[in-house]
Design an enzyme around this catalytic site. Structure first.
Site, PDB file in Angstrom:
ATOM      1  N   ARG A  32      50.579 -19.024  84.076  1.00 36.48           N
ATOM      2  CA  ARG A  32      49.604 -18.254  83.149  1.00 36.48           C
ATOM      3  C   ARG A  32      49.116 -16.862  83.826  1.00 36.48           C
ATOM      4  NH1 ARG A  32      46.717 -23.370  80.855  1.00 36.48           N
ATOM      5  NH2 ARG A  32      48.802 -24.491  80.028  1.00 36.48           N
ATOM      6  N   GLU A 176      42.519 -38.568  78.419  1.00 37.81           N
ATOM      7  CA  GLU A 176      43.141 -37.625  77.677  1.00 37.81           C
ATOM      8  C   GLU A 176      44.400 -38.034  77.585  1.00 37.81           C
ATOM      9  OE1 GLU A 176      43.548 -33.757  79.386  1.00 37.81           O
ATOM     10  OE2 GLU A 176      44.456 -32.876  77.833  1.00 37.81           O
ATOM     11  N   LYS A 218      39.622 -37.250  74.736  1.00 38.55           N
ATOM     12  CA  LYS A 218      40.106 -35.898  74.573  1.00 38.55           C
ATOM     13  C   LYS A 218      41.461 -36.092  73.980  1.00 38.55           C
ATOM     14  CE  LYS A 218      41.001 -31.804  77.120  1.00 38.55           C
ATOM     15  NZ  LYS A 218      40.431 -30.871  78.212  1.00 38.55           N
ATOM     16  N   SER A 260      43.325 -28.081  73.141  1.00 39.80           N
ATOM     17  CA  SER A 260      43.897 -27.131  72.323  1.00 39.80           C
ATOM     18  C   SER A 260      45.431 -27.308  72.130  1.00 39.80           C
ATOM     19  CB  SER A 260      43.367 -25.841  72.501  1.00 39.80           C
ATOM     20  OG  SER A 260      43.756 -25.196  73.704  1.00 39.80           O
ATOM     21  N   GLY A 261      46.200 -27.584  73.287  1.00 39.44           N
ATOM     22  CA  GLY A 261      47.499 -27.968  73.193  1.00 39.44           C
ATOM     23  C   GLY A 261      48.515 -26.910  72.749  1.00 39.44           C
ATOM     24  N   GLY A 262      48.228 -25.622  72.884  1.00 40.31           N
ATOM     25  CA  GLY A 262      49.225 -24.614  72.523  1.00 40.31           C
ATOM     26  C   GLY A 262      49.068 -24.059  71.102  1.00 40.31           C
ATOM     27  N   ARG A 292      43.367 -23.260  77.125  1.00 41.42           N
ATOM     28  CA  ARG A 292      43.857 -22.283  76.490  1.00 41.42           C
ATOM     29  C   ARG A 292      43.177 -21.557  75.554  1.00 41.42           C
ATOM     30  NH1 ARG A 292      49.672 -24.736  76.256  1.00 41.42           N
ATOM     31  NH2 ARG A 292      48.290 -26.673  76.126  1.00 41.42           N
TER      32      ARG A 292
HETATM   33  P1  13P Z   1      44.556 -26.957  76.257  1.00 35.98           P
HETATM   34  O1  13P Z   1      43.384 -26.682  75.560  1.00 35.98           O
HETATM   35  O2  13P Z   1      45.236 -25.536  76.963  1.00 35.98           O
HETATM   36  O3  13P Z   1      45.489 -28.007  75.737  1.00 35.98           O
HETATM   37  O4  13P Z   1      44.195 -27.725  77.772  1.00 35.98           O
HETATM   38  C1  13P Z   1      43.339 -28.648  77.574  1.00 35.98           C
HETATM   39  C2  13P Z   1      43.458 -29.697  78.796  1.00 35.98           C
HETATM   40  O5  13P Z   1      42.665 -29.909  79.629  1.00 35.98           O
HETATM   41  C3  13P Z   1      44.668 -30.177  79.121  1.00 35.98           C
HETATM   42  O6  13P Z   1      44.663 -31.170  80.327  1.00 35.98           O
END
Ligand code: 13P
Length: 339
Positions: A32, A176, A218, A260-262, A292
């Site tokens: 990143r 998660e 999550k 948020s996943g992208g 992110r």
């Molecule tokens: P993102 O919100 O960027 O998907 O990351 C969340 C996270 O903690 C991934 O393990």
């Protein structure tokens, strides 16, 4: 035992607040940083995580921050241990405890997360350093063949074992299971996969006697693949995600904090808001645990320069505030513009 778990959960579900994931592993944060021309060293990573952790007023919107192991021992610019800087403002320090993914033998295309060996000992050490909750992520790529039934079962088993070990040590586990956004699959296909994944996860949690009252889930939202056009509307995402959660997540679970996943930062906020508008009386809190979507603006604004710290902190503060509004269904595009 439940006293400690209960106290941590109570803090994490405080109205108006969510969780910041600032727990990228060294390779991930390096990727990143490099994309923005920022050098990745122990010191730049410390400076960046200190920037986030000491943002003035962030405690109004952020109940907990998930840290990476390296950060747990680092200090703010004024020499205060970061964990103390957080705790003093009522922000609960958490820790990512998984060791990333490898290919799952027997299930071509599926992955499995490592790190169970010695986890109890590591958790004790993290707890001593101030961590009160943990995070473990399993990932599921969508293709025509993946995830396989074996992949779904094996990943669920590992997540449940992790959660049981955490609770035994009075650490709240964030569970998660992330169904990835990559690909051109439909929203319906994401729903189908997420449904199978969550059913397996909750069966495994039950098998391992994990106390659902003391976990945070999550999950991903239900979305079409990133390359799929047209995009789904916020209402479509909210409707599908709520249907999925109602059918798979017991009401005993106190809080669902999405990844948020992208998604873009604003999409992640808009989708969370739409869910809270549609389901103000959902059995669980619907909140955020973004990396992110909370950090992108701040990291870009900072760009590795000391003189940009204050501007980056206000970018982070703004995103946290927008998501805090979304957590109650009180966000809208006009507020976003005004901010
Ligand atoms: P993102 O919100 O960027 O998907 O990351 C969340 C996270 O903690 C991934 O393990």
């Amino acid at each position: 035992m439940p006293t400690e778990l209960r106290a941590t959960i109570a803090k994490l579900v405080t109205p108006g607040k969510g969780i910041l994931a600032a727990d990228e592993s060294v390779p991930t944060i390096t990727k990143r940083f490099n994309a923005l021309g920022i050098e990745s060293s122990e010191e730049t990573r410390r400076a960046y995580r200190a920037l986030l952790s000491t943002t003035p007023g962030i405690e109004d919107y952020v109940a907990g921050i998930i840290l990476f192991e390296e950060t747990l021992g680092q200090k703010a610019d004024d020499g205060t241990p970061l964990v103390d800087a957080l705790s003093r403002r009522g922000i609960v320090p958490g820790i990512k405890v998984d060791k990333g993914t490898v290919a799952l033998p027997g299930a071509p295309g599926d992955l499995i997360t490592q790190g169970l060996d010695g986890l109890g000992e590591r958790l004790k050490a993290y707890k001593e350093k101030g961590a009160r909750f943990a995070k473990w992520r399993e990932v599921y790529a969508i293709t025509d063949r993946n995830p396989t039934p074996l992949g779904i079962e094996a990943n669920a088993e590992v997540l449940a074992r992790y959660a049981a070990i955490c609770q035994e040590l009075s650490i709240v586990p964030i569970v998660e299971p992330e169904v990835l956004i990559d690909g051109d699959h439909t929203l319906e296909r994401c729903y189908e996969v997420s449904d199978a994944v969550l059913h397996a996860v909750f069966r495994a949690l039950h098998r391992h006697r994990v106390i659902l009252e003391y976990i945070v889930l999550k999950p991903n939202m239900v979305l079409p693949g990133k390359e799929r056009l047209p995009k789904a509307s916020s209402e479509e995402v909210a409707r599908a995600t709520l249907a999925l959660l109602r059918r798979t997540v017991p009401a005993a679970v106190p809080s669902i904090n999405f990844l948020s996943g992208g998604q873009s930062s604003v999409d992640a906020t808009a989708h969370l808001n739409a869910m809270n508008v549609m389901a103000p009386n959902a059995p669980w809190v619907l909140s955020f645990s973004y990396a992110r979507a909370l950090q992108d603006d701040a990291m870009r604004t900072w760009a590795g320069r000391k003189e940009n710290v204050a501007a980056a902190q206000s970018a982070f503060h703004r995103r946290a505030k927008m998501n805090s509004l979304a957590r109650h269904g009180k966000w809208n595009a006009a507020l976003e513009k005004a901010a």
